[in-house]
Write an enzyme that holds these catalytic residues in place. Structure first.
Site, PDB file in Angstrom:
ATOM      1  CG  PHE A   1      -1.917   1.126   1.226  1.00  0.00           C
ATOM      2  CD1 PHE A   1      -2.904   1.213   0.267  1.00  0.00           C
ATOM      3  CD2 PHE A   1      -1.837   2.120   2.193  1.00  0.00           C
ATOM      4  CE1 PHE A   1      -3.807   2.263   0.265  1.00  0.00           C
ATOM      5  CE2 PHE A   1      -2.732   3.175   2.203  1.00  0.00           C
ATOM      6  CZ  PHE A   1      -3.720   3.245   1.236  1.00  0.00           C
TER       7      PHE A   1
ATOM      8  CG  ASP B   1       3.983  -1.197   6.751  1.00  0.00           C
ATOM      9  OD1 ASP B   1       3.025  -1.511   7.488  1.00  0.00           O
ATOM     10  OD2 ASP B   1       3.858  -0.468   5.748  1.00  0.00           O
TER      11      ASP B   1
ATOM     12  CG  HIS C   1      -1.244  -6.038   6.091  1.00  0.00           C
ATOM     13  ND1 HIS C   1      -0.831  -6.411   4.819  1.00  0.00           N
ATOM     14  CD2 HIS C   1      -1.780  -4.802   5.956  1.00  0.00           C
ATOM     15  CE1 HIS C   1      -1.099  -5.439   3.966  1.00  0.00           C
ATOM     16  NE2 HIS C   1      -1.663  -4.451   4.632  1.00  0.00           N
TER      17      HIS C   1
ATOM     18  CD  GLN D   1      -8.633   1.134   6.788  1.00  0.00           C
ATOM     19  OE1 GLN D   1      -8.194  -0.007   6.910  1.00  0.00           O
ATOM     20  NE2 GLN D   1      -9.658   1.414   6.003  1.00  0.00           N
TER      21      GLN D   1
ATOM     22  CE  LYS E   1      -4.266  -1.870   7.584  1.00  0.00           C
ATOM     23  NZ  LYS E   1      -5.029  -0.932   6.737  1.00  0.00           N
TER      24      LYS E   1
ATOM     25  NE  ARG F   1       3.089  21.954  26.752  1.00  0.00           N
ATOM     26  CZ  ARG F   1       1.914  22.511  27.034  1.00  0.00           C
ATOM     27  NH1 ARG F   1       0.868  22.278  26.230  1.00  0.00           N
ATOM     28  NH2 ARG F   1       1.772  23.278  28.088  1.00  0.00           N
TER      29      ARG F   1
ATOM     30  CE1 TYR G   1       0.806  25.860  25.881  1.00  0.00           C
ATOM     31  CE2 TYR G   1       1.216  27.630  27.452  1.00  0.00           C
ATOM     32  CZ  TYR G   1       0.342  26.733  26.844  1.00  0.00           C
ATOM     33  OH  TYR G   1      -0.977  26.705  27.215  1.00  0.00           O
TER      34      TYR G   1
ATOM     35  NE  ARG H   1      -1.896  15.632  22.151  1.00  0.00           N
ATOM     36  CZ  ARG H   1      -1.448  16.846  21.819  1.00  0.00           C
ATOM     37  NH1 ARG H   1      -0.144  17.098  21.843  1.00  0.00           N
ATOM     38  NH2 ARG H   1      -2.275  17.809  21.488  1.00  0.00           N
TER      39      ARG H   1
END
Length: 385
Positions: free
Chosen positions: A87, A158, A161, A184, A187, A216, A223, A233
């Site tokens: 993919f 990767d 799968h 996703q 999956k 951060r 900050y 996140r």
């Protein structure tokens, strides 16, 4: 094709305990990972499940790859070796952060990256080797590990799968390299979107945490952003869903493995059909896709075959297009070669991209009579090409 009833396949995604988790996340009063408990709990559970000391949950699988590559030192002026049959996110993750994606050929039986082709593609600019565990079948991690040790180029698995996959008894997180996952919608476990990265080392994990949270630190109140990063996140609601999905995964994996043994045998008996091969060292294949080839078929006829299968009630799809045969691949971070030059050194990718079909993994959660019917439908469709 003869008229016959369509097979009955389970719906996907599946859910049950997810409702409990969503309410738990809602009522905790904090919907952000920095104040809630769901993301951190999921990370601990996912890391433990895969035998890794560290897991970091992120927004999606593509971001998981991008983040992992950055932490491995990939950026402008560097190269990443990727399989040509995958993919597009595998290559785009490198290209989006300024690197050049170098496609190499795959094995015609397993569809996994060809280690000899990887070795031939490594240059002084190579910063990562990215094997894709195609359809949940772990790539040759023995040979890749040796190549990585010999060259000093790290591996990024990767594993989009491959949730729960094993190689010679070792889980993905026990193979000594970084691994990235996708959650996703299609999956093996899903929250609609989402991703995760497993890290074997604390320093890589800490670097990734900073970059996935805008640079951060966790306890910062002024900050004081330490590095260039972005917001990857994962939210608390998605994590609560993934915790329930993870608990369901082992039983589903066992069933898919059992059903693939039957379906692959049935498909292998169909004239002209060759199911995806296996590797005895990959002793837990998660079977994200039920893949098979019809060698010698043209891409046009393959696409017509897929249409016939869909019309007959199968969740069928054409296999991935060779990444170098997409316009997106050439927009940025492409090697200094032409399409035909890459194609010449990727003959197996050329063939697989034209003659391969895959069925959604929910097929492998069906009853045996429905798999027998599936094979009959494939046989009729192939005969009609």
């Amino acid at each position: 094709m003869n008229a016959r009833p369509a097979p009955r396949f389970p719906e996907w995604p599946q859910y049950d305990d997810e409702r409990t988790g969503l309410i738990r996340a809602l009522e905790q009063g904090q919907w952000w990972r920095m104040g809630g408990q769901e993301v951190e709990s999921f990370e601990r559970e996912f890391a433990e499940f895969h035998g890794s000391p560290h897991a970091l949950a992120v927004t999606n699988g593509t971001h998981a790859l991008e983040l992992a590559l950055q932490c491995l030192g990939v950026g402008p002026g560097t190269e990443v070796v990727v399989p040509a049959f995958t993919f597009i996110s595998s290559s785009q993750a490198a290209q989006r952060i300024g690197a050049v994606a170098v496609p190499v050929d795959v094995d015609p039986d397993t569809y996994n990256i060809d280690v000899a082709a990887v070795a031939a593609a490594i240059t002084p600019r190579t910063r990562a080797i990215m094997p894709v565990h195609m359809a949940g079948l772990v790539a040759d991690m023995d040979a890749l590990g040796k190549l990585s040790a010999d060259t000093g180029v790290p591996i990024l698995q990767d594993a989009a799968h491959a949730q729960g996959a094993r190689w010679q008894g070792k889980r993905v997180g026990e193979l000594g390299s970084v691994a990235a996952f996708s959650f996703q919608n299609g999956k093996l476990m899903t929250a609609g979107e989402g991703g995760a990265v497993l890290f074997p080392e604390s320093d890589l994990y800490e670097a990734a945490f900073l970059r996935h949270s805008c640079g951060r630190p966790r306890t910062d109140r002024r900050y004081m952003h330490q590095v260039a990063g972005t917001n990857m996140r994962l939210n608390e609601f998605s994590a609560s869903v993934l915790r329930a999905q993870l608990r369901r995964l082992p039983a589903q994996t066992a069933l898919r493995d059992k059903r693939w043994a039957l379906l692959s045998r049935l498909l292998g008996a169909v004239d002209g059909v060759v199911p995806q091969g296996s590797d005895v060292r990959a002793d837990q294949n998660t079977h994200y896709m039920a893949m098979f080839r019809v060698p010698g078929i043209s891409e046009e006829d393959r696409n017509a075959l897929v249409d016939r299968l869909v019309d007959a009630g199968l969740p069928a799809f054409a296999a991935f297009r060779a990444i170098y045969r997409t316009d997106a691949f050439w927009e940025t971070g492409a090697p200094d070669e032409s399409v035909e030059q890459i194609a010449e050194r990727c003959p197996h990718t050329e063939a697989i991209s034209s003659d391969c079909v895959w069925l959604h993994h929910r097929v492998l959660l069906a009853d045996e009579p429905d798999l027998e019917l599936t094979a009959e439908i494939v046989a009729d469709a192939v005969a009609a090409v």
